[in-house]
Design an enzyme around this catalytic site. Structure first.
Site, short mmCIF file in Angstrom:
data_model
loop_
_atom_site.label_atom_id
_atom_site.label_comp_id
_atom_site.label_asym_id
_atom_site.label_seq_id
_atom_site.Cartn_x
_atom_site.Cartn_y
_atom_site.Cartn_z
N LYS A 22 -22.99 21.78 -9.98
CA LYS A 22 -23.08 20.97 -11.21
C LYS A 22 -23.13 19.49 -10.88
O LYS A 22 -23.98 18.75 -11.39
CB LYS A 22 -21.88 21.24 -12.12
CG LYS A 22 -21.76 20.24 -13.28
CD LYS A 22 -20.53 20.47 -14.11
CE LYS A 22 -19.27 19.89 -13.59
NZ LYS A 22 -19.06 18.46 -13.82
N ASN A 23 -22.24 19.03 -10.04
CA ASN A 23 -22.13 17.59 -9.81
C ASN A 23 -23.25 17.03 -8.93
O ASN A 23 -23.40 15.82 -8.83
CB ASN A 23 -20.75 17.25 -9.25
CG ASN A 23 -19.69 17.43 -10.32
OD1 ASN A 23 -20.01 17.56 -11.51
ND2 ASN A 23 -18.44 17.46 -9.91
N CYS A 123 -11.62 10.16 -21.83
CA CYS A 123 -11.85 11.56 -21.44
C CYS A 123 -10.49 12.22 -21.32
O CYS A 123 -9.48 11.55 -21.10
CB CYS A 123 -12.58 11.56 -20.10
SG CYS A 123 -12.56 13.12 -19.24
N ARG A 128 -11.14 6.61 -17.32
CA ARG A 128 -12.46 6.67 -16.65
C ARG A 128 -13.37 5.52 -17.06
O ARG A 128 -14.46 5.74 -17.61
CB ARG A 128 -13.12 8.02 -16.88
CG ARG A 128 -12.27 9.18 -16.40
CD ARG A 128 -12.95 10.52 -16.56
NE ARG A 128 -13.97 10.76 -15.56
CZ ARG A 128 -14.65 11.93 -15.46
NH1 ARG A 128 -14.40 12.88 -16.33
NH2 ARG A 128 -15.55 12.10 -14.53
N ASP A 313 -11.00 17.97 -8.03
CA ASP A 313 -11.58 19.07 -8.81
C ASP A 313 -11.08 20.43 -8.36
O ASP A 313 -11.45 21.44 -8.95
CB ASP A 313 -13.11 19.03 -8.72
CG ASP A 313 -13.70 17.79 -9.39
OD1 ASP A 313 -14.88 17.52 -9.18
OD2 ASP A 313 -12.94 17.09 -10.09
N ARG A 405 -19.28 24.56 -19.11
CA ARG A 405 -19.85 23.32 -18.60
C ARG A 405 -20.05 23.35 -17.10
O ARG A 405 -20.89 22.65 -16.56
CB ARG A 405 -18.94 22.14 -18.94
CG ARG A 405 -18.66 21.99 -20.44
CD ARG A 405 -17.95 20.72 -20.72
NE ARG A 405 -18.74 19.62 -20.20
CZ ARG A 405 -18.33 18.35 -20.24
NH1 ARG A 405 -17.13 18.10 -20.74
NH2 ARG A 405 -19.07 17.39 -19.77
C1 EPZ Z 1 -17.19 12.59 -10.40
O1 EPZ Z 1 -16.75 11.89 -11.57
C2 EPZ Z 1 -17.25 14.06 -10.80
N1 EPZ Z 1 -18.16 14.23 -11.90
C3 EPZ Z 1 -15.86 14.53 -11.21
O2 EPZ Z 1 -15.92 15.94 -11.45
C4 EPZ Z 1 -14.90 14.30 -10.06
O3 EPZ Z 1 -13.61 14.63 -10.48
C5 EPZ Z 1 -14.93 12.82 -9.63
O4 EPZ Z 1 -16.27 12.42 -9.31
C6 EPZ Z 1 -14.07 12.56 -8.40
O5 EPZ Z 1 -14.44 13.37 -7.35
C7 EPZ Z 1 -19.49 14.30 -11.66
O6 EPZ Z 1 -19.98 14.19 -10.56
C8 EPZ Z 1 -20.39 14.49 -12.85
P1 EPZ Z 1 -15.26 8.57 -9.96
P2 EPZ Z 1 -16.83 10.28 -11.63
O7 EPZ Z 1 -16.13 7.49 -10.46
O8 EPZ Z 1 -18.04 9.83 -10.94
C9 EPZ Z 1 -12.08 5.26 -11.35
C10 EPZ Z 1 -15.55 17.96 -12.58
O9 EPZ Z 1 -14.51 18.58 -12.83
N2 EPZ Z 1 -13.25 4.45 -11.72
O10 EPZ Z 1 -15.32 8.91 -8.51
O11 EPZ Z 1 -16.63 9.90 -13.05
C11 EPZ Z 1 -11.94 6.51 -12.21
O12 EPZ Z 1 -11.30 6.24 -13.42
C12 EPZ Z 1 -15.61 16.44 -12.75
O13 EPZ Z 1 -16.59 18.50 -12.18
C13 EPZ Z 1 -13.05 3.18 -12.19
O14 EPZ Z 1 -11.92 2.70 -12.29
O15 EPZ Z 1 -15.51 9.89 -10.81
C14 EPZ Z 1 -11.17 7.44 -11.30
O16 EPZ Z 1 -9.82 7.17 -11.42
C15 EPZ Z 1 -14.39 15.89 -13.38
N3 EPZ Z 1 -14.13 2.44 -12.55
C16 EPZ Z 1 -11.70 7.08 -9.92
O17 EPZ Z 1 -12.27 5.78 -10.04
C17 EPZ Z 1 -15.41 2.93 -12.44
O18 EPZ Z 1 -16.37 2.25 -12.79
C18 EPZ Z 1 -12.75 8.03 -9.38
O19 EPZ Z 1 -13.75 8.23 -10.36
C19 EPZ Z 1 -15.59 4.24 -11.96
C20 EPZ Z 1 -14.50 4.98 -11.59
#
Ligand code: EPZ
Length: 427
Positions: A22-23, A123, A128, A313, A405
């Protein structure tokens, strides 16, 4: 509304096919916006989020045609043609349902020098924010304006300049967005402290197949030389290491043995080491990975971390498994601030878990009991399915749209290896 009913206590055994990730799919699909030629994606999982993304691409003017596969097959082949975009806007109504929609921001700027994308909002698992996406895009030349819940991004002169950005914290999505914007910039870009997830490697490989110039793939320093134009390609989506890890936990929690086919052990490093530490037998096979329970589960101390660390995850699924371990485990969730929504639901099944702040202490119990429980987010719902597979009696999981999803035909895959599971519709 659908529910999933599980009558637990069945030992799982057999071969279980793993679908496309998915990701990876959710970042490969927007990459198609970077070219006016067709991008064909093979091994695309049949998931609600993938359908949602297809709908968003159609909204932007791209066509999506699906070549059917045999009903017994998993996945499908989709060709995305973004010959002429009719819009560069991702509307609130789509983005609020699927926050991954934010991943059109980078490719739209990279393609036509402008984009207007709704801010995703909160979320279930955390705030996020997308500040890092925006800072990284600004660092390679984008001009941004926030208004009415939307971010409007433009590239002066119609094309980004390129630049250098160091992420203060690792972000998967922000790395993907800036990568997709930088590949068509006028000059070179360098991304430091980039995320190293296998899904990002998959994206880089697809972009290179489309003609992009990228160095440092899979490392935390990615260098991109901007290219005038990308071309079409055919690319196969990598297997889903999180889906595979989830079913590995299903083998462990039911005292069973599964061969997960179509997945590579290399992508599942931290998950497989944690399973081994818990006393589960793990061995790579020609077609994938074999996972077999081997006596009582041992407790673990685990902290989630960006790749190659232990994946957030996988946290909920391991928690479910460790509710039956021989002792107390300590889990620390370092990535998302609200990713323990499954705890009260597992407690309804007899689990003994205490949460304080980001840390959960899971004391192993002799057994779980089936109960009606409610899914709250994608991975939390999988932890309830796992608990239901091991519990005595019947478990009924509601709000299974969360599961759809991210897990393709879950009941089919599980019943094929011995689970007593079915989906019922309450109209
Ligand atoms: C991706 O989300 C995945 N989703 C998530 O999978 C996964 O949990 C996550 O990466 C971490 O591995 C997809 O790929 C579609 P991040 P993403 O940006 O990109 C903070 C699942 O279950 N952050 O790496 O949204 C954020 O709040 C899903 O399949 C900021 O502060 O995750 C978090 O605490 C859930 N500012 C951390 O960084 C930003 O601009 C990591 O988030 C971006 C992120």
């Amino acid at each position: 509304m659908d529910r999933i009913l599980i009558r637990g206590g069945q030992r799982l055994a057999g071969r279980l096919p793993i679908s496309g990730a998915k990701n990876a799919a959710l970042t490969l699909m927007p990459a198609a916006l970077l070219t006016d030629e067709p991008l064909t994606l093979r091994n695309l999982p049949r998931l609600a989020d993938v359908d949602g993304f297809g709908h968003l691409l159609n909204q932007l003017g791209a066509s999506t045609s699906v070549e059917g596969t045999r009903p017994d097959e998993f996945g499908r082949v989709m060709t995305i043609r973004a010959g002429r975009l009719t819009s560069t806007e991702a509307p609130y109504d789509i983005v609020r349902k699927m926050r991954a929609s934010i991943l059109v921001l980078g490719p739209l700027i990279g393609r036509g020098g402008e984009a207007r994308v709704s801010l995703p909002g909160g979320c279930a698992i955390g705030n996020r924010p997308i500040d890092l996406h925006l800072k990284a895009l600004e660092a390679i030349g984008a001009e941004l304006e926030m208004a009415a819940g939307y971010v409007r991004a433009t590239a002066p002169g119609g094309r980004l300049s390129g630049g250098r950005y160091r992420f203060p914290v690792v972000s998967v999505g922000a790395t993907e967005n800036v990568l997709m914007a930088a590949v068509t910039a006028r000059g070179g870009s360098c991304i430091e402290n980039a995320a190293r997830e296998p899904e990002i490697v998959d994206l880089c490989r697809c972009l290179v197949a489309m003609g992009a110039k990228i160095d440092g793939i899979g490392t935390d320093m990615i260098e991109i030389e901007g290219t005038d134009r990308l071309h079409g390609a055919t690319y196969s989506v990598m297997p889903d290491r999180i889906e595979a890890g989830s079913y590995a936990c299903a083998a462990a929690i039911t005292g069973g043995e599964l061969e997960l086919t179509g997945v590579s052990a290399d992508d599942m490093g931290a998950t497989l080491s944690a399973l081994t530490e818990a006393g589960v037998r793990v061995e790579p096979t020609r077609d994938g990975v074999r996972v077999a329970a081997d006596g009582p589960l041992r407790p673990l101390t685990l902290s989630t971390a960006p790749y190659p660390g232990f994946a957030t995850d996988m946290q909920a699924q391991f928690m479910a498994m460790l509710t039956l371990a021989d002792g107390a485990s300590v889990l620390t969730e370092t990535i998302f601030e609200n990713r323990y929504m499954h705890v009260p639901e597992l407690a309804r099944m007899g689990a003994d878990i205490t949460v304080s702040g980001r840390t959960a202490v899971v004391r192993g119990v002799a057994g779980l009991t089936g109960a009606p429980v409610m899914a709250t987010d994608l991975r939390a719902s999988m932890s309830l399915i796992l608990a239901g597979l091991a519990a005595q009696g019947e478990t009924s999981v509601t709000r299974v749209y969360h599961l759809d999803r991210g897990y393709e035909r879950l009941e089919e895959k599980l019943s094929a290896v011995g689970a007593d599971i079915e989906r019922v519709s309450d109209g």
